[in-house]
Design a protein around this motif. Structure first.
Motif, PDB file in Angstrom:
ATOM      1  N   ARG A 136       7.929  22.977  47.308  1.00  0.00           N
ATOM      2  CA  ARG A 136       8.835  21.979  47.380  1.00  0.00           C
ATOM      3  C   ARG A 136       8.182  21.138  48.592  1.00  0.00           C
ATOM      4  N   ALA A 137       8.199  22.692  50.240  1.00  0.00           N
ATOM      5  CA  ALA A 137       7.780  21.773  50.981  1.00  0.00           C
ATOM      6  C   ALA A 137       6.636  21.174  51.015  1.00  0.00           C
ATOM      7  N   ALA A 138       5.950  21.751  49.948  1.00  0.00           N
ATOM      8  CA  ALA A 138       4.355  20.677  49.833  1.00  0.00           C
ATOM      9  C   ALA A 138       4.537  19.598  49.371  1.00  0.00           C
ATOM     10  N   ALA A 139       5.263  19.064  48.495  1.00  0.00           N
ATOM     11  CA  ALA A 139       5.722  18.361  47.655  1.00  0.00           C
ATOM     12  C   ALA A 139       6.483  16.923  49.124  1.00  0.00           C
ATOM     13  N   LEU A 140       8.048  17.891  49.749  1.00  0.00           N
ATOM     14  CA  LEU A 140       8.161  17.136  50.650  1.00  0.00           C
ATOM     15  C   LEU A 140       7.856  16.274  51.697  1.00  0.00           C
ATOM     16  N   PHE A 141       6.298  17.705  52.123  1.00  0.00           N
ATOM     17  CA  PHE A 141       5.044  17.004  53.099  1.00  0.00           C
ATOM     18  C   PHE A 141       3.951  15.862  52.980  1.00  0.00           C
ATOM     19  N   VAL A 142       3.827  15.905  51.137  1.00  0.00           N
ATOM     20  CA  VAL A 142       2.931  15.149  50.290  1.00  0.00           C
ATOM     21  C   VAL A 142       3.782  13.386  50.683  1.00  0.00           C
ATOM     22  N   ALA A 143       5.069  13.412  50.595  1.00  0.00           N
ATOM     23  CA  ALA A 143       5.398  12.048  50.416  1.00  0.00           C
ATOM     24  C   ALA A 143       6.118  11.562  51.506  1.00  0.00           C
ATOM     25  N   SER A 144       6.036  12.470  53.051  1.00  0.00           N
ATOM     26  CA  SER A 144       6.408  11.915  54.013  1.00  0.00           C
ATOM     27  C   SER A 144       5.212  11.802  54.542  1.00  0.00           C
ATOM     28  N   VAL A 145       3.794  11.929  54.182  1.00  0.00           N
ATOM     29  CA  VAL A 145       2.160  11.310  54.139  1.00  0.00           C
ATOM     30  C   VAL A 145       2.024   9.634  53.530  1.00  0.00           C
ATOM     31  N   ALA A 146       2.704  10.208  51.846  1.00  0.00           N
ATOM     32  CA  ALA A 146       2.649   8.665  51.892  1.00  0.00           C
ATOM     33  C   ALA A 146       2.893   7.976  51.498  1.00  0.00           C
ATOM     34  N   ALA A 147       4.350   8.031  52.320  1.00  0.00           N
ATOM     35  CA  ALA A 147       5.418   7.099  53.021  1.00  0.00           C
ATOM     36  C   ALA A 147       4.837   5.988  53.862  1.00  0.00           C
ATOM     37  N   PHE A 148       3.459   7.291  54.753  1.00  0.00           N
ATOM     38  CA  PHE A 148       3.047   6.788  56.259  1.00  0.00           C
ATOM     39  C   PHE A 148       2.630   5.676  55.903  1.00  0.00           C
ATOM     40  N   VAL A 149       1.414   6.565  54.821  1.00  0.00           N
ATOM     41  CA  VAL A 149       0.151   5.648  54.076  1.00  0.00           C
ATOM     42  C   VAL A 149       0.334   4.223  53.341  1.00  0.00           C
ATOM     43  N   VAL A 150       1.503   3.594  52.960  1.00  0.00           N
ATOM     44  CA  VAL A 150       2.120   3.383  52.579  1.00  0.00           C
ATOM     45  C   VAL A 150       1.986   1.648  53.873  1.00  0.00           C
ATOM     46  N   ALA A 151       2.891   2.446  54.938  1.00  0.00           N
ATOM     47  CA  ALA A 151       3.583   1.693  55.706  1.00  0.00           C
ATOM     48  C   ALA A 151       2.877   0.927  56.527  1.00  0.00           C
ATOM     49  N   LEU A 152       1.786   1.721  56.679  1.00  0.00           N
ATOM     50  CA  LEU A 152       0.060   1.002  57.721  1.00  0.00           C
ATOM     51  C   LEU A 152      -0.715   0.486  57.199  1.00  0.00           C
ATOM     52  N   MET A 153      -0.433   0.232  55.637  1.00  0.00           N
ATOM     53  CA  MET A 153      -1.568  -0.256  54.583  1.00  0.00           C
ATOM     54  C   MET A 153      -1.802  -1.727  55.444  1.00  0.00           C
ATOM     55  N   PRO A 154      -2.914  -2.428  55.300  1.00  0.00           N
ATOM     56  CA  PRO A 154      -2.892  -3.843  55.775  1.00  0.00           C
ATOM     57  C   PRO A 154      -2.343  -4.815  55.358  1.00  0.00           C
ATOM     58  N   TRP A 155      -0.845  -4.482  55.364  1.00  0.00           N
ATOM     59  CA  TRP A 155      -0.065  -5.793  54.231  1.00  0.00           C
ATOM     60  C   TRP A 155      -0.670  -7.268  55.440  1.00  0.00           C
ATOM     61  N   ARG A 156      -0.405  -8.199  54.767  1.00  0.00           N
ATOM     62  CA  ARG A 156      -0.532  -9.367  55.465  1.00  0.00           C
ATOM     63  C   ARG A 156       0.652 -10.230  56.090  1.00  0.00           C
ATOM     64  N   PRO A 157       0.340 -10.338  57.399  1.00  0.00           N
ATOM     65  CA  PRO A 157       1.936 -11.258  56.703  1.00  0.00           C
ATOM     66  C   PRO A 157       2.437 -12.184  56.467  1.00  0.00           C
ATOM     67  N   HIS A 158       3.828 -12.466  55.695  1.00  0.00           N
ATOM     68  CA  HIS A 158       3.958 -13.597  55.576  1.00  0.00           C
ATOM     69  C   HIS A 158       5.530 -14.599  55.767  1.00  0.00           C
ATOM     70  N   PRO A 159       5.112 -15.165  56.637  1.00  0.00           N
ATOM     71  CA  PRO A 159       6.173 -15.804  57.878  1.00  0.00           C
ATOM     72  C   PRO A 159       7.291 -16.560  57.230  1.00  0.00           C
ATOM     73  N   GLU A 160       6.444 -17.323  55.069  1.00  0.00           N
ATOM     74  CA  GLU A 160       7.549 -17.492  55.004  1.00  0.00           C
ATOM     75  C   GLU A 160       8.890 -16.862  54.215  1.00  0.00           C
ATOM     76  N   ALA A 161       8.563 -15.590  54.630  1.00  0.00           N
ATOM     77  CA  ALA A 161       9.659 -13.935  54.081  1.00  0.00           C
ATOM     78  C   ALA A 161      10.736 -14.325  55.032  1.00  0.00           C
ATOM     79  N   ALA A 162      10.457 -14.609  56.211  1.00  0.00           N
ATOM     80  CA  ALA A 162      11.084 -14.537  57.496  1.00  0.00           C
ATOM     81  C   ALA A 162      12.049 -15.592  56.542  1.00  0.00           C
ATOM     82  N   ALA A 163      12.148 -17.115  56.939  1.00  0.00           N
ATOM     83  CA  ALA A 163      13.265 -17.896  55.914  1.00  0.00           C
ATOM     84  C   ALA A 163      13.743 -18.338  54.659  1.00  0.00           C
ATOM     85  N   VAL A 164      13.247 -16.439  54.229  1.00  0.00           N
ATOM     86  CA  VAL A 164      14.620 -16.265  52.959  1.00  0.00           C
ATOM     87  C   VAL A 164      14.701 -15.378  53.476  1.00  0.00           C
ATOM     88  N   ILE A 165      14.762 -14.353  54.472  1.00  0.00           N
ATOM     89  CA  ILE A 165      15.260 -13.254  54.903  1.00  0.00           C
ATOM     90  C   ILE A 165      16.623 -13.968  55.638  1.00  0.00           C
TER      91      ILE A 165
END
Length: 386
Positions: A136-165
């Motif tokens: 369980r501890a290892a799964a929680l650790f892997v999930a936390s690291v995976a969340a960091f990887v997703v957050a730091l992926m090379p997402w491109r900025p989308h200015p149109e999203a600001a207008a929608v929000i």
């Protein structure tokens, strides 16, 4: 193989529980650090700030502080055999604290209690629970690291999203609806032909769209244009905006707005409703060239030498020409003369990156002692709008 003693079993159990505790502490710390990092990642996609480099730096600093904080506050990560014995005693009450006694007593007392402990199959009840805790501890650790990887992926900025929000999400059914009597005005972005990009329709719903400099915003609708007014306002313009001419095309009307170097806001009023769309201009960067060979100035006494020239050229959209140019200067003062030439010319649809090269024959150029030869790489993209 001789059976392990109870003390050896407790040491192994303590090691398993210790690894689980460390993984859990790190995973929880990373989960807390992910909160500001995820917020900044969303800001990066919606608003373009911070930059990707800044986001990575913040993530590294935040995660390092969060992981180090439990240790700085004195969190105990080591699990002793006594801790393991107490944990096992809670799972197997029949041991009646014999494990704790063995873990804390000398070797003689531990040897006398061995038969008592062996009469209770405590490892069968404890070991699966310890392994499950570690998993369980290892799964929680892997999930936390995976969340960091997703957050730091090379997402491109989308200015149109600001207008929608900022304006609120528009349901698909409502987005296509229009007020009674309003014209069904179609809007389309047509990039310059040299880019090779296809045109695309856009909605007139106040959203923000990015387009390269020279793109045409084409507005059209069936029917009469008498009650339609289109105005354009560039960024920084404090006036009411300029009117756009409407041309009849047989079945309706058509208007064209050219995107320049500044963002433009286009307002379409048809007597029933006003609709807006904003176009964020993106400049077409000029080609970048690099002379790689020779890497530095050359002085030679051999006027018959052959000197290789190598370079590269890059562009954000595509190159149409790349070549090597030279200037040969001879003499000085009133006897000064210069001769230019081109070598290694490449033309056509060359793509975003191309290598160019040639060989300069000093003998063929008639180089004499004291002459100076200048060499450069030149490239041109297909931009026809500036």
């Amino acid at each position: 193989m001789p059976e392990r003693t109870t003390r050896a079993q407790l040491a192994a159990l303590a090691s398993t529980l210790g690894r689980a505790r460390v993984l859990q502490l790190v995973a929880v710390a990373l989960a807390w650090a992910l909160l500001p990092v995820a917020s900044l990642a969303i800001s990066h996609v919606v608003l373009g700030v911070p930059t990707r480099g800044g986001l990575v730096v913040v993530a590294m600093i935040t995660s390092a502080i969060a992981v180090a904080l439990p240790w700085l506050r004195g969190a105990r990560t080591r699990v002793t055999p006594i801790d393991a014995a107490l944990w096992a005693e809670r799972l197997e009450p029949r041991l009646q604290y014999t494990l704790v006694t063995i873990a804390d007593a000398d070797a003689a007392v531990a040897a006398r209690l061995e038969p008592v402990v062996r009469a209770v199959p405590w490892m069968a009840a404890v070991q699966p629970r310890a392994r499950a805790r570690l998993l369980r501890a290892a799964a929680l650790f892997v999930a936390s690291v995976a969340a960091f990887v997703v957050a730091l992926m090379p997402w491109r900025p989308h200015p149109e999203a600001a207008a929608v929000i900022l304006r609120g999400a528009v349901r698909p059914a409502a987005a296509g609806a229009r007020a009674p009597g309003a014209l069904a005005i179609a809007a389309r972005l047509v990039p310059p032909a040299y880019t090779g990009a296809a045109s695309r329709p856009i909605p007139l719903d106040g959203s923000v769209h990015e387009a390269i400099e020279g793109t045409l915003l084409v507005l059209s609708a069936p029917g009469e244009a008498a009650r339609v007014a289109i105005t354009v306002r560039e960024a920084g313009d404090t006036t009411a905006g300029g009117r756009v001419a409407l041309d009849a095309d047989g079945t309706g009307w058509r208007a064209t707005v050219r995107v320049g170097t500044a963002p433009v806001a286009v307002r379409v009023a048809d007597g029933v409703a006003d609709r807006w769309v904003t176009i964020a201009a993106r400049p077409d960067s000029i080609p970048e060239v690099a002379l790689e060979v020779p890497a530095a100035d050359i002085v030679t006494r051999d006027t018959l030498a052959a000197i290789p020239i190598r370079g590269t050229a890059r562009d954000d959209i595509g190159l149409r020409e790349a070549r090597v140019e030279y200037i040969l200067t001879t003499g000085g003062g009133e006897q000064f003369a210069a001769k230019t030439g081109v070598l290694g010319v490449r033309t056509g649809a060359l793509g975003p990156s191309v290598a160019v090269g040639a060989t300069l024959s000093l003998g063929a150029l008639g180089v004499k002692p004291g002459d100076v030869l200048h060499v450069r790489v030149v490239a041109r993209d297909g931009n026809t709008v500036r």
